[in-house]
Design a protein around this motif. Structure first.
Motif, PDB file in Angstrom:
ATOM      1  N   LEU A 252       0.822  -1.206   0.000  1.00 57.31           N
ATOM      2  CA  LEU A 252       0.000   0.000   0.000  1.00 57.31           C
ATOM      3  C   LEU A 252       0.854   1.253   0.000  1.00 57.31           C
ATOM      4  O   LEU A 252       0.561   2.225  -0.697  1.00 57.31           O
ATOM      5  N   ASP A 253       1.918   1.263   0.793  1.00 53.70           N
ATOM      6  CA  ASP A 253       2.876   2.367   0.795  1.00 53.70           C
ATOM      7  C   ASP A 253       4.075   1.939  -0.046  1.00 53.70           C
ATOM      8  O   ASP A 253       4.911   1.167   0.425  1.00 53.70           O
ATOM      9  N   PRO A 254       4.193   2.388  -1.287  1.00 51.62           N
ATOM     10  CA  PRO A 254       5.283   1.896  -2.140  1.00 51.62           C
ATOM     11  C   PRO A 254       6.669   2.260  -1.628  1.00 51.62           C
ATOM     12  O   PRO A 254       7.661   1.701  -2.072  1.00 51.62           O
ATOM     13  N   HIS A 255       6.744   3.207  -0.674  1.00 49.64           N
ATOM     14  CA  HIS A 255       8.033   3.579  -0.090  1.00 49.64           C
ATOM     15  C   HIS A 255       8.142   3.140   1.367  1.00 49.64           C
ATOM     16  O   HIS A 255       8.972   3.670   2.114  1.00 49.64           O
ATOM     17  N   LEU A 256       7.320   2.185   1.796  1.00 47.78           N
ATOM     18  CA  LEU A 256       7.412   1.699   3.172  1.00 47.78           C
ATOM     19  C   LEU A 256       8.787   1.092   3.430  1.00 47.78           C
ATOM     20  O   LEU A 256       9.414   1.357   4.459  1.00 47.78           O
ATOM     21  N   ARG A 379      -7.882   3.213   2.567  1.00 47.61           N
ATOM     22  CA  ARG A 379      -7.786   3.349   4.009  1.00 47.61           C
ATOM     23  C   ARG A 379      -8.447   2.138   4.669  1.00 47.61           C
ATOM     24  O   ARG A 379      -9.441   1.603   4.147  1.00 47.61           O
ATOM     25  N   PRO A 380      -7.938   1.676   5.793  1.00 50.98           N
ATOM     26  CA  PRO A 380      -8.588   0.557   6.484  1.00 50.98           C
ATOM     27  C   PRO A 380      -9.930   0.982   7.042  1.00 50.98           C
ATOM     28  O   PRO A 380     -10.207   2.185   7.180  1.00 50.98           O
ATOM     29  N   SER A 390      -8.071  -4.418   6.515  1.00 57.56           N
ATOM     30  CA  SER A 390      -6.907  -3.652   6.073  1.00 57.56           C
ATOM     31  C   SER A 390      -7.187  -2.973   4.741  1.00 57.56           C
ATOM     32  O   SER A 390      -7.960  -3.479   3.919  1.00 57.56           O
ATOM     33  N   ALA A 391      -6.543  -1.838   4.539  1.00 57.63           N
ATOM     34  CA  ALA A 391      -6.631  -1.176   3.235  1.00 57.63           C
ATOM     35  C   ALA A 391      -5.994  -2.058   2.167  1.00 57.63           C
ATOM     36  O   ALA A 391      -5.235  -2.995   2.455  1.00 57.63           O
ATOM     37  N   ASP A 392      -6.296  -1.776   0.928  1.00 56.09           N
ATOM     38  CA  ASP A 392      -5.876  -2.591  -0.211  1.00 56.09           C
ATOM     39  C   ASP A 392      -4.365  -2.831  -0.205  1.00 56.09           C
ATOM     40  O   ASP A 392      -3.570  -1.885  -0.105  1.00 56.09           O
ATOM     41  N   GLU A 393      -3.948  -4.077  -0.313  1.00 53.71           N
ATOM     42  CA  GLU A 393      -2.526  -4.420  -0.334  1.00 53.71           C
ATOM     43  C   GLU A 393      -2.325  -5.752  -1.044  1.00 53.71           C
ATOM     44  O   GLU A 393      -3.285  -6.456  -1.359  1.00 53.71           O
ATOM     45  N   TYR A 394      -1.069  -6.077  -1.326  1.00 56.01           N
ATOM     46  CA  TYR A 394      -0.662  -7.316  -1.989  1.00 56.01           C
ATOM     47  C   TYR A 394      -1.129  -7.404  -3.442  1.00 56.01           C
ATOM     48  O   TYR A 394      -1.161  -8.477  -4.025  1.00 56.01           O
ATOM     49  N   PHE A 395      -1.496  -6.302  -4.027  1.00 56.42           N
ATOM     50  CA  PHE A 395      -2.057  -6.299  -5.383  1.00 56.42           C
ATOM     51  C   PHE A 395      -0.988  -5.999  -6.423  1.00 56.42           C
ATOM     52  O   PHE A 395       0.066  -5.423  -6.131  1.00 56.42           O
TER      53      PHE A 395
END
Length: 523
Positions: A252-256, A379-380, A390-395
């Motif tokens: 979700l955060d490409p710079h996490l 957003r979650p 959880s907000a959208d992730e792993y996509f």
């Protein structure tokens, strides 16, 4: 075969070079340099070939094909730059200097006139390491043409160091200091010198624990609302920043993931009693198409152990993720502290240095992974039943959108407000086990006043789980009228060999879509 005593000075320089510290975080370069020098000392220079270096020095198998695997050329390039940088700085006054000529792998030994040579301003190996390659480029471009190389039994030649070389060294040092200052400022890396973690007097980490490996800045809160701490509890390895223009896919955060710890290293994390779920985060940002080191699958493999037990052997993050710069997350359940109250994570080099981007520890029930619930929104949210999504992730692929229209049921309206649509996939990391998958759909576009199109016949798609069809020619509007939820449940699904449940949404007519995904372990 010449006696090794004939190479006393050359061997002494090799030993001094290996002790200098410039290769302490580059074991591949140590193996490469030691191998070619020893072959040379033993009179086997004619055996120094790309294939023999790859197999005997870098650990490639007997089937190693230099045409398909560029590891030797890549490491030779790095070694040349590292040597040039060292002799532009700390090793500038050494009477004997070692070089690897471009296009060759046989070492050459370079001599200087110690009565006239001016030593360049020196910098410690630890300070120089983050920018060695950049400095080497400057040194090679400006000064390497004045060097004369010899190989025994030819007589020694000496070269004169000129004011021009001294000026080049000063420029290189200035560039290095500027680069180091910028790197430290922009990436929160520690100053030069060995990284040492001093464990505070506080007890074990409390509750959920998230840490960004190699990151030395302030705590970071992601878009899920989770706070990630700076690197801690480590021994060995080195920190390096991920370039700020590098975006990591599938998160979700490409710079996490801001940095990595690499080399051979370990973490000893103090934990409270109980069971935990461990998540290890990897993203290959050095090897692979478009990345600095190039290469492809098998460019880097390493080993990961948990409390003394090998859990990942010959682990290849690039192959496991399927692409460079893509998140690959491995999940381990039933993790508990060792006898000393700590979780011991050991990362050992294989064909390349090990690396890690992040660690997450979550308290969990024995034998069960925590449910994964994802809503296709940025957003979650907590639904009407108090369940957290959880907000959208792993996509990967597709587009995210929030619709003005949603389902008619007011209790679940928020869950169906967003959707991911297009041709897309989700790579959901799971521990070994069997899982129940629930997919939530609602047709809120076709059939709406905004679309100006009928609901029926406008959206048809397939859904696959690890390559097996779950839904074929699926049409939401056929299952329920517009603005009504459609819930599809599938049981006894398992992650693949990479520890992933891969869900592919493939359009047949217009775009596939999904509103929410739930994965719950059943046994």
């Amino acid at each position: 075969m010449p006696a090794t005593t004939e190479f006393q000075e050359e061997r002494a320089e090799l030993d001094a070079l290996l002790r200098s510290g410039i290769f302490s975080r580059a074991p591949n370069l140590v193996s490469f340099l030691t191998y070619v020098c020893e072959r040379y000392f033993q009179g086997g220079a004619d055996q120094i070939k790309e294939y023999t270096i790859g197999v005997e020095a870098l650990g490639r198998g007997s089937g190693f094909d230099p045409k398909q695997d560029s590891i030797v050329r890549v490491e030779a390039h790095r070694l040349r730059k590292r040597l040039s940088s060292y002799y532009c700085n700390a090793g500038a006054d050494h009477e004997v200097q070692i070089g690897i000529p471009s296009g060759q792998y046989i070492p050459q030994f370079i001599y200087r006139d110690s009565t006239q040579g001016a030593a360049l301003p020196s910098t410690s190996a630890a300070e120089a390491e983050p920018v060695l390659d950049a400095v080497a480029d400057q040194c090679v471009a400006g000064g390497s043409q004045d060097l004369q190389t010899v190989e025994r039994p030819a007589p020694r030649f000496y070269r004169k160091w000129t004011a021009l070389l001294a000026a080049i060294g000063a420029i290189a040092l200035g560039l290095m200091l500027i680069s180091r200052s910028a790197l430290t400022h922009t990436t929160h890396l520690p100053p030069g010198g060995p990284e040492i973690w001093k464990e505070p007097s506080t007890g074990p980490v409390a509750g959920e624990f998230r840490m960004l490996a190699g990151y030395h800045g302030p705590p970071f809160t992601d878009r899920q609302g989770h706070t990630w701490t700076a690197d801690a509890y480590f021994t060995g390895g080195r920190s390096s920043a991920i370039p700020p223009d590098r975006m990591i896919e599938g998160i979700l955060d490409p710079h996490l993931l801001k940095a990595e710890r690499s080399g051979t290293f370990r973490y000893d994390v103090p934990l409270g009693k109980g069971m935990y779920e461990l998540h290890l985060y990897f993203a290959e940002t050095e090897y692979g198409p478009g990345n600095p080191m190039g290469g492809a699958d098998s460019s880097r493999t390493f080993r990961v152990s948990i409390n003394g037990v090998v859990k990942l052997d010959a682990f290849d993050p690039l192959a496991e993720s399927g692409a460079p710069n893509r998140l690959h997350e491995r999940v381990f359940k039933d993790i508990s502290p060792d006898k000393d109250g700590k979780l011991h994570l050991v990362f050992e080099q294989g064909s390349g240095p090990a690396f890690l981007n992040g660690v997450e520890l979550l308290p969990s029930a024995p034998g069960r992974m925590r449910p994964v619930r994802i809503v296709a929104q940025d957003r979650p949210l907590t639904d009407a039943d108090g369940v957290f999504w959880s907000a959208d992730e792993y996509f990967s692929g597709g587009s995210l959108v929030l619709r003005q229209n949603t389902i008619l049921d007011p209790r679940q309206r928020a869950l169906y407000r967003g959707e991911r649509f297009g041709h897309f996939a989700y790579r959901i990391p799971l521990a070994p086990g069997k899982y129940r998958l629930t997919l939530h759909f609602a047709e809120t576009w076709f059939g709406s006043p905004e679309s100006h199109q009928p609901a029926l016949g406008c959206r048809v798609f397939n859904v696959f789980a690890n390559g097996v069809a779950l839904l074929e020619n699926f049409e939401i509007a056929k299952e329920a009228s517009v603005n009504h939820a459609v819930i599809a449940t599938f049981r006894d699904l398992q992650p693949n060999a990479q520890g992933v449940l891969s869900l592919d949404f493939v359009p047949i007519k217009n775009y596939a879509e999904v509103n929410a995904i739930e994965v719950v372990e059943t046994e």
